[in-house]
Design a protein around this motif. Sequence first.
Motif, PDB file in Angstrom:
ATOM      1  N   LEU A 169       0.860  -1.178   0.000  1.00  0.00           N
ATOM      2  CA  LEU A 169       0.000   0.000   0.000  1.00  0.00           C
ATOM      3  C   LEU A 169       0.893   1.224   0.000  1.00  0.00           C
ATOM      4  N   ASN A 170       0.527   2.218  -0.814  1.00  0.00           N
ATOM      5  CA  ASN A 170       1.301   3.448  -0.888  1.00  0.00           C
ATOM      6  C   ASN A 170       0.344   4.635  -0.998  1.00  0.00           C
ATOM      7  N   PHE A 171       0.668   5.724  -0.270  1.00  0.00           N
ATOM      8  CA  PHE A 171      -0.136   6.952  -0.316  1.00  0.00           C
ATOM      9  C   PHE A 171       0.573   7.991  -1.178  1.00  0.00           C
ATOM     10  N   ASN A 172      -0.185   8.740  -1.959  1.00  0.00           N
ATOM     11  CA  ASN A 172       0.373   9.881  -2.704  1.00  0.00           C
ATOM     12  C   ASN A 172      -0.751  10.845  -3.060  1.00  0.00           C
ATOM     13  N   ASN A 173      -0.378  11.945  -3.701  1.00  0.00           N
ATOM     14  CA  ASN A 173      -1.330  12.966  -4.160  1.00  0.00           C
ATOM     15  C   ASN A 173      -2.181  13.518  -3.006  1.00  0.00           C
ATOM     16  N   VAL A 174      -1.533  14.314  -2.157  1.00  0.00           N
ATOM     17  CA  VAL A 174      -2.217  14.908  -1.013  1.00  0.00           C
ATOM     18  C   VAL A 174      -3.195  15.977  -1.483  1.00  0.00           C
ATOM     19  N   SER A 175      -4.365  15.957  -0.869  1.00  0.00           N
ATOM     20  CA  SER A 175      -5.345  17.021  -1.092  1.00  0.00           C
ATOM     21  C   SER A 175      -5.888  17.446   0.269  1.00  0.00           C
ATOM     22  N   ILE A 176      -5.736  18.737   0.607  1.00  0.00           N
ATOM     23  CA  ILE A 176      -6.254  19.237   1.881  1.00  0.00           C
ATOM     24  C   ILE A 176      -7.715  19.643   1.692  1.00  0.00           C
ATOM     25  N   GLU A 177      -8.591  19.008   2.452  1.00  0.00           N
ATOM     26  CA  GLU A 177     -10.024  19.273   2.336  1.00  0.00           C
ATOM     27  C   GLU A 177     -10.451  20.462   3.197  1.00  0.00           C
ATOM     28  N   ARG A 178      -9.813  20.615   4.346  1.00  0.00           N
ATOM     29  CA  ARG A 178     -10.233  21.674   5.253  1.00  0.00           C
ATOM     30  C   ARG A 178      -9.095  22.011   6.205  1.00  0.00           C
ATOM     31  N   ILE A 179      -8.945  23.319   6.523  1.00  0.00           N
ATOM     32  CA  ILE A 179      -7.955  23.796   7.484  1.00  0.00           C
ATOM     33  C   ILE A 179      -8.693  24.641   8.522  1.00  0.00           C
ATOM     34  N   LYS A 180      -8.410  24.368   9.783  1.00  0.00           N
ATOM     35  CA  LYS A 180      -9.061  25.121  10.853  1.00  0.00           C
ATOM     36  C   LYS A 180      -8.005  25.677  11.797  1.00  0.00           C
ATOM     37  N   LEU A 181      -8.062  27.002  12.066  1.00  0.00           N
ATOM     38  CA  LEU A 181      -7.172  27.632  13.033  1.00  0.00           C
ATOM     39  C   LEU A 181      -7.638  27.275  14.436  1.00  0.00           C
ATOM     40  N   MET A 182      -6.754  26.633  15.210  1.00  0.00           N
ATOM     41  CA  MET A 182      -7.113  26.200  16.545  1.00  0.00           C
ATOM     42  C   MET A 182      -6.584  27.158  17.616  1.00  0.00           C
ATOM     43  N   ILE A 183      -5.290  27.474  17.559  1.00  0.00           N
ATOM     44  CA  ILE A 183      -4.648  28.402  18.501  1.00  0.00           C
ATOM     45  C   ILE A 183      -3.719  29.298  17.694  1.00  0.00           C
ATOM     46  N   SER A 184      -3.686  30.609  18.028  1.00  0.00           N
ATOM     47  CA  SER A 184      -2.768  31.532  17.367  1.00  0.00           C
ATOM     48  C   SER A 184      -2.195  32.509  18.378  1.00  0.00           C
ATOM     49  N   ASP A 185      -0.850  32.630  18.405  1.00  0.00           N
ATOM     50  CA  ASP A 185      -0.161  33.582  19.274  1.00  0.00           C
ATOM     51  C   ASP A 185       0.291  34.813  18.500  1.00  0.00           C
ATOM     52  N   ILE A 186       0.035  34.828  17.190  1.00  0.00           N
ATOM     53  CA  ILE A 186       0.492  35.976  16.395  1.00  0.00           C
ATOM     54  C   ILE A 186      -0.665  36.890  16.000  1.00  0.00           C
ATOM     55  N   ASN A 187      -1.790  36.401  15.753  1.00  0.00           N
ATOM     56  CA  ASN A 187      -3.090  37.053  15.631  1.00  0.00           C
ATOM     57  C   ASN A 187      -4.006  36.135  14.841  1.00  0.00           C
ATOM     58  N   LEU A 188      -5.282  36.457  14.844  1.00  0.00           N
ATOM     59  CA  LEU A 188      -6.223  35.622  14.094  1.00  0.00           C
ATOM     60  C   LEU A 188      -5.983  35.809  12.601  1.00  0.00           C
ATOM     61  N   PHE A 189      -6.082  34.730  11.840  1.00  0.00           N
ATOM     62  CA  PHE A 189      -5.860  34.823  10.401  1.00  0.00           C
ATOM     63  C   PHE A 189      -6.610  33.703   9.701  1.00  0.00           C
TER      64      PHE A 189
END
Length: 474
Positions: free
Chosen positions: A396-416
């Motif tokens: 079994l081999n994995f390839n071709n990454v696709s990001i479906e969703r990104i969620k900001l959980m914690i930020s020390d620099i500011n919300l973005f």
Amino acid sequence: MASPWIITLLCGLLGATLVQANLSPPAVLNLGPEVIQKHLTQALKDHDATAILQELPLLRAMQDKSGSIPILDSLVRTVLRYIIWMKVTSANILQLVVQPSIYDQELVVRIPLDMVAGLNTPLIKTIVEFQMSTEVQALIRVERSTSGPARLNLSDCSSSESTLRLSLLHKLSFVVNSLAKNVMNLLVPALPQIVKTHLCPVIQQAFDDMYEDFLTLTTEPIALSPGALEFGLLSPAIQDSNILLNLKAKLLDSQARVTNWFNSSVASLMETTTDGAPFSLTVRQDLVNAIVTTLVPKEELVILLRFVIPDVARQLQTDIKEINAEAANKLGPTQMLKIFTHSTPHIVLNEGSATAAQSVVLEVFPTNADVRPFFSLGIEASYEAQFFTEGNRLMLNFNNVSIERIKLMISDINLFDPEVLRDTLTKILEYALLPNENGKLRTGVPMSMSKALGYEKAVCSVSKGALKLTPASS
């Protein structure tokens, strides 16, 4: 714990597959007539079935049969006066035929026999030979018991006069020909009974040994890294001309402790219909996922980005600069990235293709001395999953990454908006996470079953809800 998004996604996929689903066992070994015929033939050879045929007591069989039919008794006595000895001089078991019965859960096995018998008589110096062709028929059935599990059994083994053919090989004098004809007439009612009496027990034992060999083959532990996979018989079945061994399964850790049981049928779209292959091993999707979980457990990766993938480190610094220039300037040579795999890759098997969904948490630290990250992100990603075989191993081999969703959980620099990081995060998963997981999958899963059944190579295919292993075409 996986995020609500991934749970929703997976539950939705599972719910869709349960529509029109059938109850399927964790795995099914489907043995076609070619495999049954080949292994039963070998089992008969191992039990010296042809030697049994050569020892058939032809004279005694004629005597026993004539005793029950008075009109034959005087004929036998007359014939025996002219026979010094009589025996089967050569015997062959021709190609077996395995075919479906008219009844459900039953197979018909036909075993053609070809024999040459000879007799010696004072009427002539040469041996008088004649050919005998007949057929033994037996039934394979699923036998259920109240005290134990069901098993396959061979029964109703017999040979009938309707399949018996006798012919004189060489014509000699009128007297000898007449004697030989009388002998053959006496053998017609006698031969089926002695074949049944002497050969059928051997056929029964050969079948039992073949069946035990199949069960032993399926129950041999399959080494994983770590741990092992073990199959066991759940129940046998017969479908068309095939024997189906419905299998349960258990996963063991490196200390041989059971970590997961699969011992019942569940609603699944897994199909086990016969497709003409000599054999197939079909594995249910949830068992495939449990194996992948064993091979690729949840873990934490720590990466010094500038040392491992400097180009991606520079790209990440540029992205952070758009969010907070002051923070970007704090990224030192030892800037560190942590990836927590909140879930192992979850395999979804579709017709002809497979995908994997995984939930990870990614944290970015200015240096390896910092204990508090700039920010933490929850990422839901999917990959292409490729199953293939190398030698006797399933890979079994994995390839071709696709990001479906990104969620900001914690930020020390500011919300973005974390979408600004999508391209960079995709490269991080491709360059850091996938090689690590593919490395754990590199040893594959040994599948010696194909070779044990007499086929050098196997291929795997993906169908709805199942992974199937079949012999490679020559």
